[in-house]
Design a protein around this motif. Sequence first.
Motif, PDB file in Angstrom:
ATOM      1  N   VAL A 284     -11.672 -23.953  -2.451  1.00 24.88           N
ATOM      2  CA  VAL A 284     -10.925 -25.026  -3.110  1.00 24.88           C
ATOM      3  C   VAL A 284      -9.440 -24.712  -3.015  1.00 24.88           C
ATOM      4  O   VAL A 284      -9.018 -23.573  -3.251  1.00 24.88           O
ATOM      5  CB  VAL A 284     -11.345 -25.169  -4.582  1.00 24.88           C
ATOM      6  N   ARG A 285      -8.673 -25.746  -2.692  1.00 20.42           N
ATOM      7  CA  ARG A 285      -7.221 -25.597  -2.624  1.00 20.42           C
ATOM      8  C   ARG A 285      -6.598 -26.384  -3.773  1.00 20.42           C
ATOM      9  O   ARG A 285      -6.776 -27.589  -3.889  1.00 20.42           O
ATOM     10  CB  ARG A 285      -6.688 -26.132  -1.287  1.00 20.42           C
ATOM     11  N   THR A 286      -5.887 -25.687  -4.637  1.00 18.05           N
ATOM     12  CA  THR A 286      -5.171 -26.323  -5.737  1.00 18.05           C
ATOM     13  C   THR A 286      -3.679 -26.098  -5.566  1.00 18.05           C
ATOM     14  O   THR A 286      -3.250 -25.241  -4.788  1.00 18.05           O
ATOM     15  CB  THR A 286      -5.622 -25.758  -7.096  1.00 18.05           C
ATOM     16  N   THR A 287      -2.905 -26.880  -6.299  1.00 19.67           N
ATOM     17  CA  THR A 287      -1.447 -26.778  -6.197  1.00 19.67           C
ATOM     18  C   THR A 287      -0.867 -26.549  -7.579  1.00 19.67           C
ATOM     19  O   THR A 287      -1.138 -27.325  -8.513  1.00 19.67           O
ATOM     20  CB  THR A 287      -0.856 -28.059  -5.590  1.00 19.67           C
ATOM     21  N   VAL A 288      -0.077 -25.498  -7.725  1.00 21.16           N
ATOM     22  CA  VAL A 288       0.579 -25.171  -8.985  1.00 21.16           C
ATOM     23  C   VAL A 288       2.078 -25.104  -8.729  1.00 21.16           C
ATOM     24  O   VAL A 288       2.554 -24.219  -8.005  1.00 21.16           O
ATOM     25  CB  VAL A 288       0.081 -23.824  -9.559  1.00 21.16           C
TER      26      VAL A 288
END
Length: 767
Positions: free
Chosen positions: A546-550
């Motif tokens: 999973v690729r998330t953005t913070v």
Amino acid sequence: MRATLRWAHADLRTHRGEALFLVSATAGIVAALLLAAALFGYATNPWQRVFAQSHGAHVWIRTGPDADAAGLAALDGVASVSGPYRTAGVTVESRGARAGVELRGATQEPPTTGRPLLTEGQWLATGSPDGVVLESSLARALVAAPGDTLTLPGTRRTFTVRGIADSAEPRHRPGERPGTVWALPSAVRTAQDAGERPGQLVGLLLTDPYDTDYAVQRAVTRLGAGAVTDVSNWQEARAEAQSDTRLLGQVLGLFGLGALLAAALAVYGAISTRVRGHLRDISVLKAIGFTPGQVVRVFLMQHLAFAVLGALAATVLTQTLGVRIPGRLGEAVGVWQELPGHTAVLAAVPVAAVLFIGATTCLAAWRAGRVPPVPVLPAAPGAGGPLTGPARRALGLRLPPALVLGLHRAIARGPQAPAAVARLALPLMLITVALGAWTTIGRFDSRPQELGLAAALTARADAGLGDREAQALLEADDRVAAAHPGVEVAALVPGQTGTIALRGLGTRDRPYPYTVAEGRAATGPDEAVAGQGLLDLLGVGVGDWVRTTVGGHPQILHIVGRSIEPENGGRTISTSLDTLRENDPTLRATLYRLQLHPGADPGEVRAALSEASQGRLDIHEVTSPADRLSALRGVVAGLIAVLALIGLTELSAVIGGTVREGERDLLALKAIGLSPRQITAVTVVAVGCTALAAAVVGAALGVPLARWLIDAEGRSSGIGAGVASAPPTGLLALLSGAAVAGAVALSILPAARAARRRLADTLAAAA
């Protein structure tokens, strides 16, 4: 008609107990269904009312302080914009209670879109620069009212509460989600200048309420992924506001429908048993001129009257006394009675229940209409039929005749035996499911570490308190087993249509003990566990990446396990703090999860740590789902009582059928030398064996059904499967023992009366 009424009246006098059970069971079922309807209406109405009256925004987007949030008003599909508002995160204290809050800059005129609805006090005014308005859930957490003073720990700044307001936005959750405080822009600017987590908030009112994903995606594209820190929509807020009450309604509705089915089968069994026991009476009625239709109407009218009486009693009691039920049920009934569709539901539910019972009654009464004017005796010499080989061998082994003959009678009743067991097993199965729900709720209290609640306390340190110093303060208390440092941030999901919680907790040397229900724990670099809500949201499973953005920085994680996540609707992905620091070496812990030694009281530890840190630690007890589900205990207890009444109704039919079917064997039993006491024991053993078989079947089917239903609810709520707990074996044994003991106790008197009948009466019954 007169003869019909006289016969019905005489039959009612003979079977008063059975009639009372049927009326009471119907009343309990209808009351459960009405309360379920009230809870469903109550779950939807308060939030929907606030959302409609406040012209609530469909999407709320939090951004950095420099983002051009005002430009979102030009997006296609956006009808109007609320804000943007300048925000700042601070901690406030009132009467010893602390809470993290979001100061939101607002003018002295409430906004048109997303307007807070004042419930107490007044709105902001320029003449009171330090005046604020609290969101109602935050006000309850702080025990604050208009006129109270809020202080900011570590500073001399104070705020005066001017009012309390309702909002359709997600509620305040201590230690998890900050509460909302509306303040004048000058107060917010002061907090931002002091470095108190500055930001912006903008609400979007859409032309299509269900177009939230596309709207968020366009907004993030316009602002830039690095500018967006959090996104929430109206469906999430509504689901959160309705979750607890809707669960109560689902439980009541499910068990109400199951109880209705059990009651209908009990009525069917009662009528069928009475038809078999009144063959001679029905034949006499036909011989004197009663038509088959009239015989059917006798039974139908009788049991419909019982159902109508029970439904009316439940309706009147719910309408008049429902608001007096303590807790959420009483509040739900009060709100429900003011809804537009209340009268229609109040009439429809009892009518539907009566019609359902009536349909079952027609099927059973139809058999009475088919009884010939001259009854045909069965070919078998008795209800039990000839003795089987095992029964004869058992008698040859000098086993007690009452035990052998009673077991033989219970088994050799033909198709009536499994039918009686099935009808009696249904309420016992539902009781087992109810006990499973009770046990699962208790498991959150007794063994929270098995359900994703390993930590009892959450601590947040002030900005001036370093990681090592904070951890040393927390672990100085002997009752603290471990203080796991961590951070929790909002992260954008792939597609940038919403936010999830990204949590880094514990280190690789001292990992946080997540409850992993599927897969394995995260031990290596870039490994994480995720809640069911996140897996459903992203459409992924264990083993996927999973690729998330913070804050504009990507974080790619490998999901190696599914954890049980009671918080945030399960929309959480969790890894170690070390993994997050590999992407950002300057990251410092902002929270600590505290595990306590067994027996330690969380409240006492919280007070001691707050005093030892001199207010530099904001400590909260971790909220358990059991706190929100406490009202379920009373609901489950009431449902068990209703199901027990239905079971007693079916049991009375089983006893009556067994006694009547044993009358043909009475002469034979007396002829072989059995005393009246032994003949009574034969009937009692037969009834007890039927009840024991029903209890075993009910428990065998109820335990897996309870697990399936509870886990299905866990999956739909985002917590995830694996929370279900079967009732203890001792409790199931107690339920089975109570069923058998009740059957034996209720059957002794009618069996003894039948065993002492005169020979002339016995011959007449057999004729």
